[in-house]
Design an enzyme around this catalytic site. Structure first.
Site, PDB file in Angstrom:
ATOM      1  N   ASN A   1      57.106  10.427  54.861  1.00  0.00           N
ATOM      2  CA  ASN A   1      56.367   9.839  55.990  1.00  0.00           C
ATOM      3  C   ASN A   1      56.562   8.326  56.041  1.00  0.00           C
ATOM      4  OD1 ASN A   1      53.075   8.714  56.368  1.00  0.00           O
ATOM      5  ND2 ASN A   1      54.166   9.632  58.074  1.00  0.00           N
ATOM      6  N   GLY A   2      56.644   7.846  57.265  1.00  0.00           N
ATOM      7  CA  GLY A   2      56.724   6.412  57.501  1.00  0.00           C
ATOM      8  C   GLY A   2      57.891   6.037  58.384  1.00  0.00           C
ATOM      9  N   ASP A   3      57.560   5.498  59.589  1.00  0.00           N
ATOM     10  CA  ASP A   3      58.563   4.934  60.490  1.00  0.00           C
ATOM     11  C   ASP A   3      59.533   5.945  61.094  1.00  0.00           C
ATOM     12  OD1 ASP A   3      57.342   2.599  59.765  1.00  0.00           O
ATOM     13  OD2 ASP A   3      58.970   1.869  58.488  1.00  0.00           O
TER      14      ASP A   3
ATOM     15  N   CYS B   1      44.537   6.311  52.942  1.00  0.00           N
ATOM     16  CA  CYS B   1      43.914   5.482  53.983  1.00  0.00           C
ATOM     17  C   CYS B   1      43.682   4.041  53.484  1.00  0.00           C
ATOM     18  CB  CYS B   1      42.588   6.099  54.431  1.00  0.00           C
ATOM     19  SG  CYS B   1      41.871   5.176  55.800  1.00  0.00           S
TER      20      CYS B   1
ATOM     21  N   GLY C   1      53.626  10.008  62.507  1.00  0.00           N
ATOM     22  CA  GLY C   1      52.355   9.466  62.983  1.00  0.00           C
ATOM     23  C   GLY C   1      52.534   8.734  64.290  1.00  0.00           C
ATOM     24  N   ARG C   2      52.763   7.426  64.177  1.00  0.00           N
ATOM     25  CA  ARG C   2      52.764   6.573  65.367  1.00  0.00           C
ATOM     26  C   ARG C   2      53.854   6.929  66.363  1.00  0.00           C
ATOM     27  NH1 ARG C   2      53.147   1.289  62.035  1.00  0.00           N
ATOM     28  NH2 ARG C   2      54.375   2.785  60.829  1.00  0.00           N
TER      29      ARG C   2
ATOM     30  N   LYS D   1      47.871  13.597  50.282  1.00  0.00           N
ATOM     31  CA  LYS D   1      48.568  12.552  51.050  1.00  0.00           C
ATOM     32  C   LYS D   1      48.352  11.226  50.330  1.00  0.00           C
ATOM     33  CE  LYS D   1      50.038  10.487  55.031  1.00  0.00           C
ATOM     34  NZ  LYS D   1      49.093   9.897  55.934  1.00  0.00           N
TER      35      LYS D   1
HETATM   36  C1  LIG Z   1      45.560   5.120  64.199  1.00  0.00           C
HETATM   37  C2  LIG Z   1      45.997   5.787  62.921  1.00  0.00           C
HETATM   38  C3  LIG Z   1      45.154   6.721  62.322  1.00  0.00           C
HETATM   39  C4  LIG Z   1      45.526   7.360  61.127  1.00  0.00           C
HETATM   40  N1  LIG Z   1      44.694   8.279  60.562  1.00  0.00           N
HETATM   41  C5  LIG Z   1      45.094   8.945  59.451  1.00  0.00           C
HETATM   42  C6  LIG Z   1      44.280   9.966  58.870  1.00  0.00           C
HETATM   43  O1  LIG Z   1      43.174  10.257  59.327  1.00  0.00           O
HETATM   44  N2  LIG Z   1      44.764  10.593  57.783  1.00  0.00           N
HETATM   45  C7  LIG Z   1      45.983  10.302  57.227  1.00  0.00           C
HETATM   46  O2  LIG Z   1      46.378  10.917  56.251  1.00  0.00           O
HETATM   47  N3  LIG Z   1      46.751   9.333  57.741  1.00  0.00           N
HETATM   48  C8  LIG Z   1      46.345   8.669  58.833  1.00  0.00           C
HETATM   49  N4  LIG Z   1      47.156   7.691  59.357  1.00  0.00           N
HETATM   50  C9  LIG Z   1      48.411   7.349  58.681  1.00  0.00           C
HETATM   51  C10 LIG Z   1      49.570   8.190  59.168  1.00  0.00           C
HETATM   52  O3  LIG Z   1      49.354   9.540  58.837  1.00  0.00           O
HETATM   53  C11 LIG Z   1      50.891   7.758  58.529  1.00  0.00           C
HETATM   54  O4  LIG Z   1      50.804   7.905  57.136  1.00  0.00           O
HETATM   55  C12 LIG Z   1      51.276   6.324  58.854  1.00  0.00           C
HETATM   56  O5  LIG Z   1      50.934   5.980  60.183  1.00  0.00           O
HETATM   57  C13 LIG Z   1      52.768   6.110  58.626  1.00  0.00           C
HETATM   58  O6  LIG Z   1      53.528   7.010  59.398  1.00  0.00           O
HETATM   59  P1  LIG Z   1      54.186   6.585  60.813  1.00  0.00           P
HETATM   60  O7  LIG Z   1      55.098   5.430  60.534  1.00  0.00           O
HETATM   61  O8  LIG Z   1      54.897   7.821  61.271  1.00  0.00           O
HETATM   62  O9  LIG Z   1      53.062   6.207  61.728  1.00  0.00           O
HETATM   63  C14 LIG Z   1      46.775   7.040  60.536  1.00  0.00           C
HETATM   64  C15 LIG Z   1      47.619   6.094  61.140  1.00  0.00           C
HETATM   65  C16 LIG Z   1      47.252   5.465  62.318  1.00  0.00           C
HETATM   66  C17 LIG Z   1      48.184   4.453  62.924  1.00  0.00           C
END
Ligand SMILES: Cc1cc2nc3c(=O)[nH]c(=O)nc-3n(C[C@H](O)[C@H](O)[C@H](O)COP(=O)(O)O)c2cc1C
Length: 250
Positions: free
Chosen positions: A131-133, A31, A155-156, A70
């Protein structure tokens, strides 16, 4: 269930406590939020590997369910520690590790680095989750093929598109793309999302739901007008009424 923190005793206590209700305990050392890192938690632990190790050990020792980790790839570009911390994790009994290919200082800018995820995978024997993008079928396939990871985390890409998981699974299994959800399917899921959110949090959830509804309806006909309307609404009934009306107009 996921926990974060840098106080070893508290983390040990949490592990014991939530072992009773969780299937897996995930420790969040990724985080980037200022309010989290200012207490030494989340991704700040990537700057103190002995402490990160002690936390992992405390959680593993006090948990009766598998513990996963993580991380981001490091604090900043001068301090890339993903491989080192993954090896530590494996050594102390962590069951799997998820790597977000960005540093803390990058927050969500630029692109996730797949090379570091690949490197982690090459250096440990526990499952590695990339993870990522990942936003669609192709980016999911690329993550698997380029890094050789055991799993992916999204995630997003799921914002307003909870179908992404089934879409990607279908593509990876068959090579064909699933049809996008119809408006009727979208409407059904939006309504369910609203019901569940209000059931859990009460009417306060309505404000939080605005952004989700905006994501669900992104790029749809007259959706900016619709969003402007939704942003004024505070009650569930009114929200549902407006959503039904909007979908009827399509
Ligand atoms: C609004 C938001 C809240 C998130 N909350 C958490 C969380 O509580 N725990 C966690 O491990 N990652 C959290 N993440 C990170 C995501 O798990 C992930 O690592 C990050 O967004 C990159 O992946 P993505 O490109 O698929 O979004 C959060 C991301 C966003 C945008």
């Amino acid at each position: 269930m996921q926990i974060f923190g840098s106080d070893i005793e508290t983390m040990a206590y949490s592990a014991k406590y939530i072992s009773k209700i969780a299937d897996i305990i995930d420790i969040n050392m990724g985080c980037p939020a200022p309010k989290v890192v200012k207490n030494g938690d989340g991704s700040k632990l990537l700057t103190d590997l002995p402490k990160a190790k002690a936390i992992m050990q405390a959680v593993v020792e006090n948990s009766t369910v598998p513990v996963t980790l993580k991380i981001r790839k490091g604090w900043d570009k001068e301090n890339i520690v993903a491989v080192e911390i993954a090896k530590i994790a494996e050594e102390v009994g962590i069951s799997a590790i998820t790597v977000h290919g960005r540093t803390r200082t990058e927050f969500y800018s630029g692109h996730a680095d797949l090379d570091i995820i690949k490197k982690v995978k090459e250096n440990v024997n526990i499952p590695v989750i990339g993870n990522g993008d990942i936003i669609d079928e192709e980016s999911a396939q690329k993550m698997f093929e380029y890094t050789n990871v055991d799993g992916i985390m999204i995630g997003r890409g799921s914002f307003g598109n909870p179908w992404i998981f089934a879409q990607i699974r279908h593509y990876l299994e068959t090579g064909n793309k699933k049809d996008k959800p119809s408006n009727a399917q979208k409407l059904e899921v939006i309504k369910k999302h609203i019901e569940l959110a209000v059931e859990e949090k009460g009417e306060i959830a309505i404000k939080e739901l605005r952004k989700h509804i905006a994501w669900y309806t992104k790029n749809m006909k007259n959706s900016s007008e619709f969003r402007a309307k939704i942003n004024q609404i505070e009650s569930k009934e009114e929200l549902l009424e407006n959503i039904n009306e909007y979908f009827k107009s399509l």
